[in-house]
Design a protein around this motif. Sequence first.
Motif, PDB file in Angstrom:
ATOM      1  N   ILE A   3       0.868  -1.168   0.000  1.00  0.00           N
ATOM      2  CA  ILE A   3       0.000   0.000   0.000  1.00  0.00           C
ATOM      3  C   ILE A   3       0.903   1.216   0.000  1.00  0.00           C
ATOM      4  O   ILE A   3       1.824   1.312   0.814  1.00  0.00           O
ATOM      5  CB  ILE A   3      -0.944  -0.012   1.217  1.00  0.00           C
ATOM      6  N   ARG A   4       0.661   2.115  -0.946  1.00  0.00           N
ATOM      7  CA  ARG A   4       1.501   3.300  -1.112  1.00  0.00           C
ATOM      8  C   ARG A   4       0.648   4.471  -1.554  1.00  0.00           C
ATOM      9  O   ARG A   4      -0.500   4.316  -1.946  1.00  0.00           O
ATOM     10  CB  ARG A   4       2.604   3.018  -2.136  1.00  0.00           C
ATOM     11  N   ARG A   5       1.242   5.654  -1.501  1.00  0.00           N
ATOM     12  CA  ARG A   5       0.529   6.873  -1.930  1.00  0.00           C
ATOM     13  C   ARG A   5       0.204   6.821  -3.423  1.00  0.00           C
ATOM     14  O   ARG A   5       0.973   6.293  -4.216  1.00  0.00           O
ATOM     15  CB  ARG A   5       1.384   8.113  -1.673  1.00  0.00           C
ATOM     16  N   LEU A   6      -0.917   7.397  -3.776  1.00  0.00           N
ATOM     17  CA  LEU A   6      -1.330   7.539  -5.160  1.00  0.00           C
ATOM     18  C   LEU A   6      -0.402   8.516  -5.883  1.00  0.00           C
ATOM     19  O   LEU A   6       0.002   9.532  -5.306  1.00  0.00           O
ATOM     20  CB  LEU A   6      -2.769   8.073  -5.204  1.00  0.00           C
ATOM     21  N   THR A   7      -0.079   8.210  -7.140  1.00  0.00           N
ATOM     22  CA  THR A   7       0.671   9.140  -7.991  1.00  0.00           C
ATOM     23  C   THR A   7      -0.127   9.370  -9.278  1.00  0.00           C
ATOM     24  O   THR A   7      -1.073   8.625  -9.567  1.00  0.00           O
ATOM     25  CB  THR A   7       2.065   8.581  -8.368  1.00  0.00           C
ATOM     26  N   THR A   8       0.256  10.359 -10.055  1.00  0.00           N
ATOM     27  CA  THR A   8      -0.461  10.651 -11.301  1.00  0.00           C
ATOM     28  C   THR A   8      -0.390   9.483 -12.282  1.00  0.00           C
ATOM     29  O   THR A   8      -1.313   9.284 -13.067  1.00  0.00           O
ATOM     30  CB  THR A   8       0.089  11.923 -11.964  1.00  0.00           C
ATOM     31  N   VAL A   9       0.661   8.703 -12.227  1.00  0.00           N
ATOM     32  CA  VAL A   9       0.802   7.535 -13.103  1.00  0.00           C
ATOM     33  C   VAL A   9      -0.314   6.520 -12.844  1.00  0.00           C
ATOM     34  O   VAL A   9      -0.709   5.769 -13.731  1.00  0.00           O
ATOM     35  CB  VAL A   9       2.197   6.888 -12.897  1.00  0.00           C
ATOM     36  N   ASP A  10      -0.855   6.522 -11.638  1.00  0.00           N
ATOM     37  CA  ASP A  10      -1.881   5.560 -11.238  1.00  0.00           C
ATOM     38  C   ASP A  10      -3.279   5.912 -11.727  1.00  0.00           C
ATOM     39  O   ASP A  10      -4.190   5.077 -11.658  1.00  0.00           O
ATOM     40  CB  ASP A  10      -1.939   5.460  -9.709  1.00  0.00           C
ATOM     41  N   LEU A  11      -3.488   7.128 -12.189  1.00  0.00           N
ATOM     42  CA  LEU A  11      -4.840   7.596 -12.474  1.00  0.00           C
ATOM     43  C   LEU A  11      -5.604   6.759 -13.501  1.00  0.00           C
ATOM     44  O   LEU A  11      -6.798   6.510 -13.303  1.00  0.00           O
ATOM     45  CB  LEU A  11      -4.820   9.070 -12.856  1.00  0.00           C
ATOM     46  N   PRO A  12      -4.988   6.279 -14.594  1.00  0.00           N
ATOM     47  CA  PRO A  12      -5.759   5.434 -15.518  1.00  0.00           C
ATOM     48  C   PRO A  12      -6.286   4.150 -14.858  1.00  0.00           C
ATOM     49  O   PRO A  12      -7.435   3.761 -15.086  1.00  0.00           O
ATOM     50  CB  PRO A  12      -4.763   5.120 -16.635  1.00  0.00           C
ATOM     51  N   GLN A  13      -5.462   3.501 -14.029  1.00  0.00           N
ATOM     52  CA  GLN A  13      -5.928   2.301 -13.336  1.00  0.00           C
ATOM     53  C   GLN A  13      -7.011   2.644 -12.319  1.00  0.00           C
ATOM     54  O   GLN A  13      -7.966   1.882 -12.129  1.00  0.00           O
ATOM     55  CB  GLN A  13      -4.766   1.586 -12.654  1.00  0.00           C
ATOM     56  N   LEU A  14      -6.868   3.784 -11.673  1.00  0.00           N
ATOM     57  CA  LEU A  14      -7.876   4.211 -10.710  1.00  0.00           C
ATOM     58  C   LEU A  14      -9.205   4.491 -11.409  1.00  0.00           C
ATOM     59  O   LEU A  14     -10.270   4.161 -10.879  1.00  0.00           O
ATOM     60  CB  LEU A  14      -7.394   5.465  -9.984  1.00  0.00           C
ATOM     61  N   ALA A  15      -9.136   5.076 -12.599  1.00  0.00           N
ATOM     62  CA  ALA A  15     -10.350   5.343 -13.374  1.00  0.00           C
ATOM     63  C   ALA A  15     -11.070   4.042 -13.693  1.00  0.00           C
ATOM     64  O   ALA A  15     -12.309   3.990 -13.671  1.00  0.00           O
ATOM     65  CB  ALA A  15     -10.008   6.104 -14.651  1.00  0.00           C
ATOM     66  N   SER A  23     -20.784   4.985  -7.297  1.00  0.00           N
ATOM     67  CA  SER A  23     -20.616   6.441  -7.256  1.00  0.00           C
ATOM     68  C   SER A  23     -19.194   6.784  -7.677  1.00  0.00           C
ATOM     69  O   SER A  23     -18.344   7.098  -6.845  1.00  0.00           O
ATOM     70  CB  SER A  23     -20.882   6.973  -5.840  1.00  0.00           C
ATOM     71  N   PRO A  24     -18.914   6.699  -8.987  1.00  0.00           N
ATOM     72  CA  PRO A  24     -17.530   6.920  -9.432  1.00  0.00           C
ATOM     73  C   PRO A  24     -17.060   8.359  -9.232  1.00  0.00           C
ATOM     74  O   PRO A  24     -17.826   9.298  -9.414  1.00  0.00           O
ATOM     75  CB  PRO A  24     -17.567   6.564 -10.915  1.00  0.00           C
ATOM     76  N   TRP A  25     -15.796   8.475  -8.834  1.00  0.00           N
ATOM     77  CA  TRP A  25     -15.168   9.789  -8.692  1.00  0.00           C
ATOM     78  C   TRP A  25     -14.538  10.165 -10.022  1.00  0.00           C
ATOM     79  O   TRP A  25     -13.843   9.354 -10.628  1.00  0.00           O
ATOM     80  CB  TRP A  25     -14.081   9.740  -7.625  1.00  0.00           C
ATOM     81  N   PRO A  26     -14.735  11.410 -10.460  1.00  0.00           N
ATOM     82  CA  PRO A  26     -14.077  11.861 -11.688  1.00  0.00           C
ATOM     83  C   PRO A  26     -12.558  11.928 -11.494  1.00  0.00           C
ATOM     84  O   PRO A  26     -12.073  12.380 -10.453  1.00  0.00           O
ATOM     85  CB  PRO A  26     -14.647  13.263 -11.912  1.00  0.00           C
ATOM     86  N   VAL A  27     -11.826  11.481 -12.488  1.00  0.00           N
ATOM     87  CA  VAL A  27     -10.366  11.494 -12.417  1.00  0.00           C
ATOM     88  C   VAL A  27      -9.849  12.917 -12.233  1.00  0.00           C
ATOM     89  O   VAL A  27      -8.849  13.137 -11.552  1.00  0.00           O
ATOM     90  CB  VAL A  27      -9.750  10.824 -13.667  1.00  0.00           C
ATOM     91  N   ALA A  28     -10.555  13.899 -12.787  1.00  0.00           N
ATOM     92  CA  ALA A  28     -10.128  15.295 -12.639  1.00  0.00           C
ATOM     93  C   ALA A  28     -10.074  15.697 -11.162  1.00  0.00           C
ATOM     94  O   ALA A  28      -9.159  16.413 -10.747  1.00  0.00           O
ATOM     95  CB  ALA A  28     -11.065  16.225 -13.398  1.00  0.00           C
ATOM     96  N   GLU A  29     -11.028  15.214 -10.367  1.00  0.00           N
ATOM     97  CA  GLU A  29     -11.005  15.528  -8.933  1.00  0.00           C
ATOM     98  C   GLU A  29      -9.797  14.898  -8.256  1.00  0.00           C
ATOM     99  O   GLU A  29      -9.194  15.498  -7.363  1.00  0.00           O
ATOM    100  CB  GLU A  29     -12.285  15.034  -8.254  1.00  0.00           C
ATOM    101  N   LEU A  34      -4.286  15.326  -5.904  1.00  0.00           N
ATOM    102  CA  LEU A  34      -2.843  15.070  -5.894  1.00  0.00           C
ATOM    103  C   LEU A  34      -2.049  16.368  -5.848  1.00  0.00           C
ATOM    104  O   LEU A  34      -1.028  16.458  -5.178  1.00  0.00           O
ATOM    105  CB  LEU A  34      -2.434  14.257  -7.127  1.00  0.00           C
ATOM    106  N   GLN A  35      -2.520  17.379  -6.555  1.00  0.00           N
ATOM    107  CA  GLN A  35      -1.831  18.660  -6.558  1.00  0.00           C
ATOM    108  C   GLN A  35      -1.949  19.358  -5.207  1.00  0.00           C
ATOM    109  O   GLN A  35      -1.009  20.002  -4.760  1.00  0.00           O
ATOM    110  CB  GLN A  35      -2.372  19.544  -7.683  1.00  0.00           C
ATOM    111  N   GLN A  36      -3.105  19.213  -4.563  1.00  0.00           N
ATOM    112  CA  GLN A  36      -3.314  19.842  -3.257  1.00  0.00           C
ATOM    113  C   GLN A  36      -2.526  19.114  -2.176  1.00  0.00           C
ATOM    114  O   GLN A  36      -1.962  19.741  -1.290  1.00  0.00           O
ATOM    115  CB  GLN A  36      -4.806  19.822  -2.889  1.00  0.00           C
ATOM    116  N   GLY A  37      -2.559  17.787  -2.216  1.00  0.00           N
ATOM    117  CA  GLY A  37      -1.802  16.980  -1.270  1.00  0.00           C
ATOM    118  C   GLY A  37      -2.260  17.053   0.173  1.00  0.00           C
ATOM    119  O   GLY A  37      -1.507  16.731   1.077  1.00  0.00           O
ATOM    120  N   ARG A  38      -3.513  17.440   0.405  1.00  0.00           N
ATOM    121  CA  ARG A  38      -3.995  17.581   1.781  1.00  0.00           C
ATOM    122  C   ARG A  38      -4.477  16.273   2.381  1.00  0.00           C
ATOM    123  O   ARG A  38      -4.316  16.028   3.557  1.00  0.00           O
ATOM    124  CB  ARG A  38      -5.145  18.591   1.836  1.00  0.00           C
ATOM    125  N   ASP A  39      -5.132  15.464   1.573  1.00  0.00           N
ATOM    126  CA  ASP A  39      -5.774  14.264   2.085  1.00  0.00           C
ATOM    127  C   ASP A  39      -4.890  13.034   1.918  1.00  0.00           C
ATOM    128  O   ASP A  39      -3.898  13.056   1.199  1.00  0.00           O
ATOM    129  CB  ASP A  39      -7.106  14.036   1.362  1.00  0.00           C
TER     130      ASP A  39
END
Length: 153
Positions: A3-15, A23-29, A34-39
């Motif tokens: 288990i590791r932090r999400l990176t932008t490379v992971d977004l297609p698999q996450l989609a 209740s799918p989350w939009p990849v844009a969110e 990832l840019q905010q890095g708060r959560d």
Amino acid sequence: MRIRRLTTVDLPQLAEIESQTRSPWPVAELTDELQQGRDYVYVAESLEGDRAEIEGWYKAQVVPPEAELHKIAVLRAVRRQGIGQKLLDHLIGKLVKEGCSVLYLEVRSKNNQAVGFYRKNGFYEVGLRRGYYREPVDDALLMQRDITQPGIS
């Protein structure tokens, strides 16, 4: 599995995982997140040979002493194999280290499998939001757990 932090490379698999949820989350969110890095946004990754595949993920907002689980999802092909449990256990371990004592979440009231999973893990209902979800319309159960108590599952 790791288990590791999400990176932008992971977004297609996450989609792909998200396309299999109610209740799918939009990849844009997620890109914004990832840019905010708060959560906390983590993925469960299986390692087979030289190929890694993301099999699940979670997102949580942390404001000690409380936290809220926004999403936990597992790839349909590998559901009911303990991946969701490993993700939840990972989150709770991190939250306890951060000084959190309570974890909240909301879940579709008609998602019996998810509601059962959370109840098995010591969550209990503390509220209801009528008509909260769309497509399909459903109520949201508000649940919480004292995470300072030992694991329930």
